[in-house]
Design an enzyme around this catalytic site. Structure first.
Site, short mmCIF file in Angstrom:
data_model
loop_
_atom_site.label_atom_id
_atom_site.label_comp_id
_atom_site.label_asym_id
_atom_site.label_seq_id
_atom_site.Cartn_x
_atom_site.Cartn_y
_atom_site.Cartn_z
N ASN A 1 38.44 35.39 51.60
CA ASN A 1 37.24 36.09 51.15
C ASN A 1 36.27 36.33 52.31
OD1 ASN A 1 35.64 37.39 49.29
ND2 ASN A 1 34.88 35.54 48.31
N ASN B 1 32.99 31.71 49.33
CA ASN B 1 32.21 32.93 49.50
C ASN B 1 31.50 32.91 50.85
OD1 ASN B 1 31.62 35.52 48.14
ND2 ASN B 1 31.97 34.31 46.29
N ASP C 1 26.84 34.19 45.94
CA ASP C 1 27.95 34.99 46.47
C ASP C 1 27.81 35.09 48.00
OD1 ASP C 1 30.02 36.95 46.83
OD2 ASP C 1 29.72 37.65 44.80
#
Length: 269
Positions: free
Chosen positions: A92, A143, A191
């Site tokens: 990610n 994240n 996030d």
């Protein structure tokens, strides 16, 4: 704070990053693709079909390092593999230290069911010689990643744990793990993130309709309201690194626009 709308019409926008000519790079994690927006507004597609690209960093030799099912260096239409691991659904967010080493988080859990039992992921570092180090594990949903201005603290958002993992980092030694910011994300999840020159953290708040400013210990200092239910990432950019780019997966002011890119000036670099 006034938000300028730069682009829209995407699925889930991630990975905003500007180069020295103030071109803005960004990804559409769900719709697929990596794009470049010129300062005048023209947008070109650089990579058409790659999905789950959560972040990218620009490469000194041209092109960029991108995440996704694996980590690759892309340049002029060609890609070379840098990191892959069995059992990883996607890599990610990523970031670099001052030496240009790439720190990237791996997601092993099912993103289609965030309430399911978690499979812990790891944080890896890709070194300049191509070697890879596993720094630590125990991350539920990896994240945003960032560093304190002096490089002594590594921050790593763990979305479903509702906070940010912080480590002291000294060369190759990562220590003193702690979890900060949990009370800020009682509703929704954190996030993507970035760190300002004062050492404060700016974290996109999915479900919070905002970007929050946190102290290095995780206390809420300020917020930027954003007209989106899913505010997915945030980054500094521009000639003076004083512009803030905020990206989303929706637009509450105009639902037809979908994932949107905003820009503002938060007063810090």
């Amino acid at each position: 704070m006034e938000l300028e709308t730069l682009a829209w019409g995407y699925g889930l926008v991630e990975g905003p990053r500007t180069d020295v000519e103030n071109n803005l790079y960004f990804t559409d994690a769900m719709g697929g693709g990596i794009f470049r927006r010129a300062p005048g507004g023209d947008i070109v597609t650089l990579v058409a079909d790659r999905k789950m690209v959560g972040w990218l960093v620009l490469h000194a030799d041209g092109g960029f390092v991108m995440t996704g099912p694996n980590v690759q260096h892309w340049r002029d239409g060609e890609a070379r593999d840098l990191l892959s691991r069995d059992g990883v659904n996607s890599f990610n967010d990523c970031h670099t230290d001052e030496s240009g080493r790439v720190y990237v988080g791996a997601i092993r859990s099912d993103l289609g069911d965030l309430k399911a039992e978690k499979v812990m992921g790891e944080c890896y570092r890709v070194n300049g010689d191509g070697s890879v180090d596993e720094l630590y594990g125990g991350v539920e949903i990896s994240n945003g990643i960032g560093f304190s201005p002096d490089g002594s603290t590594l921050y790593h958002v763990d979305s479903t744990s509702k906070g940010v993992i912080a480590h002291d980092i000294d060369g190759d030694v990562v220590s003193n793990r702690r979890h900060i910011g949990r009370t800020v994300f009682e509703r929704g999840i954190p996030d993507g993130m970035c760190v300002d020159a004062d050492g404060n953290l700016w974290v996109a708040h999915v479900g919070g309709r905002r970007v929050v400013k946190l102290s290095p210990t995780g206390d809420l200092l300020d917020e930027i309201p954003v007209p989106a239910k899913a505010v997915t990432s945030v980054a500094f950019g521009g000639p003076e690194m004083s512009d803030m780019y905020i990206v989303t997966a929706d637009n509450m002011d105009d639902e037809s626009r979908g994932g949107t890119i905003f820009r503002c000036s938060p007063g810090v670099q």
